[in-house]
Every structure is written in structure tokens, then in C-alpha cells.
Design a protein around this motif. Structure first.
Motif, PDB file in Angstrom:
ATOM      1  N   ALA A 292     -17.728   2.174  -9.016  1.00  0.00           N
ATOM      2  CA  ALA A 292     -16.477   1.912  -9.725  1.00  0.00           C
ATOM      3  C   ALA A 292     -16.307   0.437 -10.044  1.00  0.00           C
ATOM      4  O   ALA A 292     -15.596   0.072 -10.987  1.00  0.00           O
ATOM      5  N   ALA A 293     -16.972  -0.439  -9.269  1.00  0.00           N
ATOM      6  CA  ALA A 293     -16.887  -1.875  -9.523  1.00  0.00           C
ATOM      7  C   ALA A 293     -17.707  -2.292 -10.740  1.00  0.00           C
ATOM      8  O   ALA A 293     -17.581  -3.419 -11.221  1.00  0.00           O
ATOM      9  N   ASP A 294     -18.534  -1.375 -11.252  1.00  0.00           N
ATOM     10  CA  ASP A 294     -19.308  -1.603 -12.491  1.00  0.00           C
ATOM     11  C   ASP A 294     -20.207  -2.827 -12.386  1.00  0.00           C
ATOM     12  O   ASP A 294     -20.235  -3.678 -13.272  1.00  0.00           O
ATOM     13  N   ARG A 295     -20.940  -2.918 -11.259  1.00  0.00           N
ATOM     14  CA  ARG A 295     -21.908  -3.990 -11.085  1.00  0.00           C
ATOM     15  C   ARG A 295     -23.276  -3.372 -10.841  1.00  0.00           C
ATOM     16  O   ARG A 295     -23.379  -2.237 -10.353  1.00  0.00           O
ATOM     17  N   PRO A 296     -24.362  -4.084 -11.156  1.00  0.00           N
ATOM     18  CA  PRO A 296     -25.705  -3.544 -10.906  1.00  0.00           C
ATOM     19  C   PRO A 296     -25.891  -3.219  -9.423  1.00  0.00           C
ATOM     20  O   PRO A 296     -25.407  -3.951  -8.550  1.00  0.00           O
ATOM     21  N   ILE A 297     -26.588  -2.120  -9.154  1.00  0.00           N
ATOM     22  CA  ILE A 297     -26.813  -1.679  -7.781  1.00  0.00           C
ATOM     23  C   ILE A 297     -28.310  -1.607  -7.507  1.00  0.00           C
ATOM     24  O   ILE A 297     -29.058  -1.000  -8.271  1.00  0.00           O
ATOM     25  N   ASN A 298     -28.734  -2.233  -6.435  1.00  0.00           N
ATOM     26  CA  ASN A 298     -30.101  -2.110  -5.950  1.00  0.00           C
ATOM     27  C   ASN A 298     -30.123  -0.899  -5.031  1.00  0.00           C
ATOM     28  O   ASN A 298     -29.706  -0.975  -3.872  1.00  0.00           O
TER      29      ASN A 298
ATOM     30  N   HIS B 221     -34.321   9.880   1.169  1.00  0.00           N
ATOM     31  CA  HIS B 221     -33.353  10.552   2.039  1.00  0.00           C
ATOM     32  C   HIS B 221     -31.918  10.288   1.568  1.00  0.00           C
ATOM     33  O   HIS B 221     -31.059  11.168   1.616  1.00  0.00           O
ATOM     34  N   PHE B 222     -31.683   9.068   1.119  1.00  0.00           N
ATOM     35  CA  PHE B 222     -30.362   8.722   0.600  1.00  0.00           C
ATOM     36  C   PHE B 222     -30.009   9.579  -0.617  1.00  0.00           C
ATOM     37  O   PHE B 222     -28.912  10.148  -0.703  1.00  0.00           O
ATOM     38  N   ILE B 223     -30.938   9.695  -1.561  1.00  0.00           N
ATOM     39  CA  ILE B 223     -30.682  10.480  -2.768  1.00  0.00           C
ATOM     40  C   ILE B 223     -30.453  11.948  -2.425  1.00  0.00           C
ATOM     41  O   ILE B 223     -29.559  12.600  -2.982  1.00  0.00           O
ATOM     42  N   ARG B 224     -31.217  12.474  -1.486  1.00  0.00           N
ATOM     43  CA  ARG B 224     -31.048  13.879  -1.083  1.00  0.00           C
ATOM     44  C   ARG B 224     -29.655  14.111  -0.513  1.00  0.00           C
ATOM     45  O   ARG B 224     -28.976  15.090  -0.871  1.00  0.00           O
ATOM     46  N   ASP B 225     -29.202  13.239   0.381  1.00  0.00           N
ATOM     47  CA  ASP B 225     -27.875  13.389   0.959  1.00  0.00           C
ATOM     48  C   ASP B 225     -26.794  13.269  -0.112  1.00  0.00           C
ATOM     49  O   ASP B 225     -25.807  14.004  -0.108  1.00  0.00           O
ATOM     50  N   PHE B 226     -26.969  12.321  -1.028  1.00  0.00           N
ATOM     51  CA  PHE B 226     -25.985  12.141  -2.092  1.00  0.00           C
ATOM     52  C   PHE B 226     -25.877  13.404  -2.943  1.00  0.00           C
ATOM     53  O   PHE B 226     -24.767  13.864  -3.255  1.00  0.00           O
ATOM     54  N   LYS B 227     -27.002  13.995  -3.301  1.00  0.00           N
ATOM     55  CA  LYS B 227     -26.986  15.211  -4.117  1.00  0.00           C
ATOM     56  C   LYS B 227     -26.335  16.367  -3.373  1.00  0.00           C
ATOM     57  O   LYS B 227     -25.638  17.194  -3.971  1.00  0.00           O
ATOM     58  N   ASN B 228     -26.545  16.453  -2.063  1.00  0.00           N
ATOM     59  CA  ASN B 228     -25.940  17.533  -1.284  1.00  0.00           C
ATOM     60  C   ASN B 228     -24.418  17.446  -1.287  1.00  0.00           C
ATOM     61  O   ASN B 228     -23.724  18.470  -1.294  1.00  0.00           O
ATOM     62  N   ILE B 229     -23.895  16.231  -1.253  1.00  0.00           N
ATOM     63  CA  ILE B 229     -22.447  16.030  -1.207  1.00  0.00           C
ATOM     64  C   ILE B 229     -21.832  16.045  -2.604  1.00  0.00           C
ATOM     65  O   ILE B 229     -20.787  16.669  -2.847  1.00  0.00           O
ATOM     66  N   PHE B 230     -22.487  15.386  -3.567  1.00  0.00           N
ATOM     67  CA  PHE B 230     -21.898  15.170  -4.887  1.00  0.00           C
ATOM     68  C   PHE B 230     -22.458  16.094  -5.968  1.00  0.00           C
ATOM     69  O   PHE B 230     -21.934  16.121  -7.076  1.00  0.00           O
ATOM     70  N   GLY B 231     -23.538  16.800  -5.667  1.00  0.00           N
ATOM     71  CA  GLY B 231     -24.061  17.755  -6.631  1.00  0.00           C
ATOM     72  C   GLY B 231     -24.939  17.190  -7.710  1.00  0.00           C
ATOM     73  O   GLY B 231     -25.365  17.914  -8.613  1.00  0.00           O
ATOM     74  N   GLU B 232     -25.228  15.892  -7.661  1.00  0.00           N
ATOM     75  CA  GLU B 232     -26.078  15.249  -8.656  1.00  0.00           C
ATOM     76  C   GLU B 232     -26.558  13.917  -8.093  1.00  0.00           C
ATOM     77  O   GLU B 232     -25.940  13.366  -7.175  1.00  0.00           O
ATOM     78  N   PRO B 233     -27.658  13.377  -8.592  1.00  0.00           N
ATOM     79  CA  PRO B 233     -28.158  12.101  -8.076  1.00  0.00           C
ATOM     80  C   PRO B 233     -27.199  10.962  -8.385  1.00  0.00           C
ATOM     81  O   PRO B 233     -26.382  11.053  -9.307  1.00  0.00           O
ATOM     82  N   PRO B 234     -27.283   9.859  -7.625  1.00  0.00           N
ATOM     83  CA  PRO B 234     -26.308   8.775  -7.789  1.00  0.00           C
ATOM     84  C   PRO B 234     -26.294   8.152  -9.178  1.00  0.00           C
ATOM     85  O   PRO B 234     -25.210   7.825  -9.684  1.00  0.00           O
ATOM     86  N   THR B 235     -27.460   7.989  -9.812  1.00  0.00           N
ATOM     87  CA  THR B 235     -27.461   7.386 -11.153  1.00  0.00           C
ATOM     88  C   THR B 235     -26.752   8.276 -12.167  1.00  0.00           C
ATOM     89  O   THR B 235     -26.092   7.795 -13.086  1.00  0.00           O
ATOM     90  N   TRP B 236     -26.865   9.597 -11.981  1.00  0.00           N
ATOM     91  CA  TRP B 236     -26.191  10.561 -12.870  1.00  0.00           C
ATOM     92  C   TRP B 236     -24.694  10.551 -12.620  1.00  0.00           C
ATOM     93  O   TRP B 236     -23.884  10.554 -13.542  1.00  0.00           O
ATOM     94  N   TYR B 237     -24.320  10.507 -11.335  1.00  0.00           N
ATOM     95  CA  TYR B 237     -22.900  10.489 -10.974  1.00  0.00           C
ATOM     96  C   TYR B 237     -22.230   9.211 -11.472  1.00  0.00           C
ATOM     97  O   TYR B 237     -21.050   9.224 -11.835  1.00  0.00           O
ATOM     98  N   ALA B 238     -22.986   8.115 -11.517  1.00  0.00           N
ATOM     99  CA  ALA B 238     -22.404   6.828 -11.944  1.00  0.00           C
ATOM    100  C   ALA B 238     -21.847   6.886 -13.351  1.00  0.00           C
ATOM    101  O   ALA B 238     -20.926   6.140 -13.696  1.00  0.00           O
ATOM    102  N   HIS B 239     -22.381   7.772 -14.193  1.00  0.00           N
ATOM    103  CA  HIS B 239     -21.893   7.891 -15.572  1.00  0.00           C
ATOM    104  C   HIS B 239     -20.430   8.344 -15.619  1.00  0.00           C
ATOM    105  O   HIS B 239     -19.751   8.163 -16.642  1.00  0.00           O
ATOM    106  N   ARG B 240     -19.943   8.937 -14.527  1.00  0.00           N
ATOM    107  CA  ARG B 240     -18.531   9.349 -14.503  1.00  0.00           C
ATOM    108  C   ARG B 240     -17.599   8.155 -14.542  1.00  0.00           C
ATOM    109  O   ARG B 240     -16.428   8.288 -14.860  1.00  0.00           O
ATOM    110  N   TYR B 241     -18.136   6.998 -14.173  1.00  0.00           N
ATOM    111  CA  TYR B 241     -17.311   5.784 -14.183  1.00  0.00           C
ATOM    112  C   TYR B 241     -17.440   4.992 -15.467  1.00  0.00           C
ATOM    113  O   TYR B 241     -16.884   3.927 -15.599  1.00  0.00           O
TER     114      TYR B 241
END
Length: 247
Positions: free
Chosen positions: A206-212, A227-247
Motif C-alpha cells: 500500500a505504500a507503493d514502494r519497490p519491494i525486494n 515458502h513465503f510465496i506459498r504461504d501468501f497464496k494460501n492466505i490471499f489466494g494469489e501470489p504477492p506480485t499479483w495481489y499488489a495490483h489491487r493497490y
């Protein structure tokens, strides 16, 4: 099939309105907040709902339900005009209202009349809800307070990434900690730790800054980015880069 543009770049705010209200001081130890959602969609919209370890009491569409903690994301279809008024109980506090282990309603929705009386409120505002819940206020429960403290410690301490450390901080054995969370929170401490650490990911989005992503995964206590991406998908239903587009 392409993505619904209404879920991108915070476009949802054109179709939905959300409001949050504080409970009365007497209810504050039990209730985290009241919330309201209103929407107006000419075409059905698939609303993604990501979980926190709260039990909710909600009123809408002519019914009242108690929703246990969800272990993963949900999809609710919104169409036309609608309004829901809800109560988010503090994690760990619903056991005295339920009179049973909160794990019994995890990933379940039950009619509110199974937990509260049939005399449910019909006016959906803060004073009416305060009066209703005060009438059903349970006795003090020391273990509920312990569970609340455990979840608050997880939420506040960004370095809390391991269940073993949490047990040590609370002076509990691993087995006792697992029992406490099953009975009062409704889901295990590992899940709660993971959920609050992943909340930090969405805050950075949401801060709209580049993320490593690799560095962020390490900060959150993950052995590797996979492992991080797997956990994120389990909770949010999509990978973090895909979810970031919601912002």
C-alpha cells in the motif's frame, strides 16, 4: 479470462463504502470493533476476503450469523445494493460467549441464534448493538485474557516469527500453547504468527514502494522466497506480485 478491472488500483472504492465504530468501554475488552459495509454493483462482483483470527457476528440480507475464524481466503459474490453490520470480537475472546471450544466453528458459519438468544437486534447501530452484547456479557475468563495477550504480542512484535519463542515469552509449554489457541482463538499459533507477518507485506504494498521480495521473505522468518510465496497464496489466494495490483 482477464481480471475484473474493479479489483485493480483500489477501484473497489467506487462501489463500496466501509465504516468502523468503537464499542462502549464496557465491551472494549471483548469487542475489537463494529464494522459496516455497503455496496452497489450493477454486475456481480467476486469480493475476496482475507482472514484474521477474529470471530464475527454479522447482520445482513435478513439473517444473522456467527462466522468462525477462516483458515484461508474466501470469495463472496456481491450484487445489487447491500448492507452488512458486523461485530469483530477480539481474538481469544469469543470462547466465553460460545461456551465451547472456538475451534468447533473454525471455517464454519452458524446461525447467530445457536449462540445468542432468538431476540436478536433488528436496528443495526452502535447503541443497539452495545445494549444487546452487554445483555449477553460473559463472566471474566482468565484464560481468555491470556489468549488475548498472546495474539496482541504476535501483532505488536514484528520479530515474532516462531511458535517456540511465543511459548517462551508466555511461559507455556508448546502443548499448552496449542491447547490455548485451539480453545480460545480457534486456530493454531503458527497460523496467527504467519497472518500478522503477512499483514506487513500488504502494508508495504500500500505504500507503493519497490519491494525486494527475497529480503522481505527473510525479514519475515522464511527459509526462502518459495515458502513465503506459498504461504501468501494460501492466505490471499494469489501470489504477492499479483495481489499488489489491487493497490
Amino acid at each position: 479470462m482477464g481480471r475484473d478491472i474493479r479489483e485493480l488500483a483500489s477501484a473497489w472504492s467506487r462501489y463500496q463504502r466501509h465504516a468502523f465504530h468503537d464499542p462502549s468501554p464496557a465491551l472494549a475488552p471483548w469487542v475489537e470493533r463494529y464494522w459496516e459495509a455497503r455496496w452497489d454493483y450493477a454486475e456481480p462482483y467476486r469480493q475476496k476476503i482475507v482472514p484474521y483470527p477474529n470471530v464475527h457476528l454479522s447482520f445482513g440480507a435478513g439473517r444473522a450469523d456467527v462466522s468462525g475464524v477462516c483458515s484461508g481466503y474466501q470469495i463472496k459474490v456481491l450484487e445489487g445494493r447491500g448492507h452488512v453490520f458486523g461485530v469483530a470480537f477480539r481474538p481469544g475472546c469469543f470462547r466465553p460467549f460460545l461456551g465451547a471450544s472456538v475451534s468447533m466453528i473454525t471455517d464454519r458459519v452458524v446461525p447467530a441464534t445457536e449462540v445468542f438468544s432468538t431476540d436478536l437486534p433488528t436496528v443495526l447501530d452502535v447503541p443497539t448493538m452495545d445494549a444487546f452484547l452487554l445483555k449477553h456479557l460473559p463472566d471474566d475468563d482468565a484464560r481468555a485474557r491470556q489468549a488475548v495477550a498472546a495474539v496482541e504480542l504476535i501483532a505488536k512484535d514484528k520479530g515474532m516469527t516462531r511458535v517456540e519463542r511465543l511459548a517462551g515469552e508466555l511461559g507455556l509449554s508448546m502443548r499448552a500453547l496449542q491447547r490455548l489457541f485451539a480453545e480460545y482463538v480457534g486456530i493454531g499459533p503458527k497460523w496467527v504468527i504467519r497472518r500478522y507477518r503477512l499483514h506487513e507485506v500488504t502494508t508495504r504494498m500500500a505504500a507503493d514502494r519497490p519491494i525486494n521480495w527475497a529480503a522481505l521473505a527473510a525479514d519475515l522468518g522464511y527459509a526462502d522466497q518459495g515458502h513465503f510465496i506459498r504461504d501468501f497464496k494460501n492466505i490471499f489466494g494469489e501470489p504477492p506480485t499479483w495481489y499488489a495490483h489491487r493497490y
